[in-house]
Design a protein around this motif. Structure first.
Motif, PDB file in Angstrom:
ATOM      1  N   GLU A   1       0.900  -1.485  -0.215  1.00 23.71           N
ATOM      2  CA  GLU A   1      -0.270   0.015  -0.120  1.00 23.71           C
ATOM      3  C   GLU A   1       0.376   1.421  -0.237  1.00 23.71           C
ATOM      4  O   GLU A   1       0.424   2.301  -0.251  1.00 23.71           O
ATOM      5  N   TRP A   2       2.281   1.257  -0.071  1.00 21.94           N
ATOM      6  CA  TRP A   2       2.919   2.439  -0.024  1.00 21.94           C
ATOM      7  C   TRP A   2       3.835   2.644  -1.158  1.00 21.94           C
ATOM      8  O   TRP A   2       4.531   1.263  -1.553  1.00 21.94           O
ATOM      9  N   ALA A   3       5.230   3.164  -1.769  1.00 22.90           N
ATOM     10  CA  ALA A   3       5.904   3.797  -2.726  1.00 22.90           C
ATOM     11  C   ALA A   3       7.006   3.955  -1.577  1.00 22.90           C
ATOM     12  O   ALA A   3       6.033   5.265  -1.082  1.00 22.90           O
ATOM     13  N   SER A   4       7.679   3.971  -2.068  1.00 28.03           N
ATOM     14  CA  SER A   4       9.176   4.845  -1.181  1.00 28.03           C
ATOM     15  C   SER A   4      10.325   5.052  -1.685  1.00 28.03           C
ATOM     16  O   SER A   4      10.515   4.002  -2.547  1.00 28.03           O
ATOM     17  N   CYS A   5      10.750   5.658  -1.364  1.00 29.06           N
ATOM     18  CA  CYS A   5      12.526   6.324  -2.255  1.00 29.06           C
ATOM     19  C   CYS A   5      13.138   6.351  -0.473  1.00 29.06           C
ATOM     20  O   CYS A   5      12.974   8.108  -0.038  1.00 29.06           O
TER      21      CYS A   5
ATOM     22  N   SER B   1       4.314   7.092  -0.439  1.00 29.34           N
ATOM     23  CA  SER B   1       2.975   7.473  -1.090  1.00 29.34           C
ATOM     24  C   SER B   1       2.164   6.313  -0.799  1.00 29.34           C
ATOM     25  O   SER B   1       2.289   5.121  -1.862  1.00 29.34           O
ATOM     26  N   SER B   2       0.641   6.999  -0.739  1.00 32.24           N
ATOM     27  CA  SER B   2      -0.081   6.296  -0.704  1.00 32.24           C
ATOM     28  C   SER B   2      -1.125   7.015  -1.134  1.00 32.24           C
ATOM     29  O   SER B   2      -1.781   7.957  -0.391  1.00 32.24           O
ATOM     30  N   ILE B   3      -2.400   5.648  -1.661  1.00 30.08           N
ATOM     31  CA  ILE B   3      -4.162   5.873  -2.358  1.00 30.08           C
ATOM     32  C   ILE B   3      -4.357   5.123  -1.129  1.00 30.08           C
ATOM     33  O   ILE B   3      -5.732   4.980  -1.522  1.00 30.08           O
ATOM     34  N   ASP B   4      -4.440   4.655  -0.266  1.00 25.72           N
ATOM     35  CA  ASP B   4      -5.108   4.165   0.777  1.00 25.72           C
ATOM     36  C   ASP B   4      -4.233   3.852   2.108  1.00 25.72           C
ATOM     37  O   ASP B   4      -5.690   3.648   2.644  1.00 25.72           O
ATOM     38  N   HIS B   5      -3.954   5.146   2.127  1.00 25.09           N
ATOM     39  CA  HIS B   5      -3.804   6.085   3.457  1.00 25.09           C
ATOM     40  C   HIS B   5      -4.215   7.261   3.051  1.00 25.09           C
ATOM     41  O   HIS B   5      -4.460   7.525   1.971  1.00 25.09           O
ATOM     42  N   THR B   6      -4.696   7.939   4.424  1.00 26.31           N
ATOM     43  CA  THR B   6      -4.523   9.852   4.207  1.00 26.31           C
ATOM     44  C   THR B   6      -4.376  10.583   5.672  1.00 26.31           C
ATOM     45  O   THR B   6      -3.174  10.151   6.289  1.00 26.31           O
TER      46      THR B   6
ATOM     47  N   PRO C   1      -6.263  11.332  -4.287  1.00 25.11           N
ATOM     48  CA  PRO C   1      -6.852  10.688  -3.282  1.00 25.11           C
ATOM     49  C   PRO C   1      -5.526   9.293  -1.998  1.00 25.11           C
ATOM     50  O   PRO C   1      -4.561   9.507  -3.004  1.00 25.11           O
ATOM     51  N   GLY C   2      -5.200  10.373  -1.021  1.00 23.94           N
ATOM     52  CA  GLY C   2      -4.269   9.552  -0.498  1.00 23.94           C
ATOM     53  C   GLY C   2      -3.052  10.691   0.473  1.00 23.94           C
ATOM     54  O   GLY C   2      -3.597  11.138   0.132  1.00 23.94           O
ATOM     55  N   VAL C   3      -1.962   9.967  -0.567  1.00 29.04           N
ATOM     56  CA  VAL C   3      -1.261  10.778   0.985  1.00 29.04           C
ATOM     57  C   VAL C   3       0.302  10.482   1.227  1.00 29.04           C
ATOM     58  O   VAL C   3       1.005   9.680  -0.373  1.00 29.04           O
ATOM     59  N   VAL C   4       1.292  11.452   0.890  1.00 30.05           N
ATOM     60  CA  VAL C   4       2.274  11.548   0.104  1.00 30.05           C
ATOM     61  C   VAL C   4       3.329  12.169   2.072  1.00 30.05           C
ATOM     62  O   VAL C   4       2.683  13.055   2.289  1.00 30.05           O
TER      63      VAL C   4
END
Length: 173
Positions: A64-68, A86-91, A136-139
């Motif tokens: 559910e997360w992309a990371s760099c 980055s996630s579109i599954d979390h807020t 939608p989501g959060v960074v």
């Protein structure tokens, strides 16, 4: 009569092909890739543009997360890392509601809703994170420092977020 029926069939086929735009499956939102931040933008904020680590490390999967992760200059002796997730599954609301996040405060970055907070990493690491609303989501940007250097991790992450916010999609107009 045949001509009229053919015309009605053609019009009905055309209208059916256009559809009403309500039925069917919605198009899934795409999660933004934090590693898409350009080397020029990384260098401009004072980070080492030659280093980036995509993902979570060998054998670790967090779907559910992309990371760099980017490092400060200094090669193997870099003073801190900046993680961008980055996630579109979390807020951002989840970051605000998480009772393990401490010293939280609301802020605005580039017209976006933001939330700055710290987490518990132990005595040797100082951290600060900023969650930005990206519907939608959060960074989430996170700076991790060794406590011996006396640097305020929140000042560091805020500087990088201000510099890199334009690279994050969905900025308010």
């Amino acid at each position: 009569m045949r001509k009229r029926v053919a015309t009605l069939v053609a019009v009905a086929t055309l209208l059916a092909g256009c559809g009403d735009g309500v039925e069917g499956s919605p198009v899934a939102a795409e999660r933004w890739d934090p590693c898409s931040i350009t080397p020029d933008a990384i260098a401009a904020t004072g980070l080492d543009p030659s280093y980036r680590m995509e993902g979570w490390g060998e054998g670790i999967s967090v779907p559910e997360w992309a990371s760099c992760v980017f490092h400060a200059p200094g090669g193997v002796d870099y003073s801190y890392g900046l993680s961008v997730m980055s996630s579109i599954d979390h807020t951002i609301a989840e970051a605000r509601a998480n009772s393990s996040n401490r010293d939280g405060r609301d802020l605005e970055v580039g017209g976006r809703d933001g939330y700055m907070y710290k987490t518990e990493f132990g005595a040797a690491i100082r951290d600060c994170q900023i969650a930005l609303d990206v519907p939608p989501g959060v960074v989430v940007f996170a700076a991790l420092y060794n406590t011996a250097d006396g640097v305020d991790a929140c000042e560091v992450v805020l500087k990088h977020v201000n510099d890199l916010e334009r690279a994050v999609p969905g900025a308010p107009k």
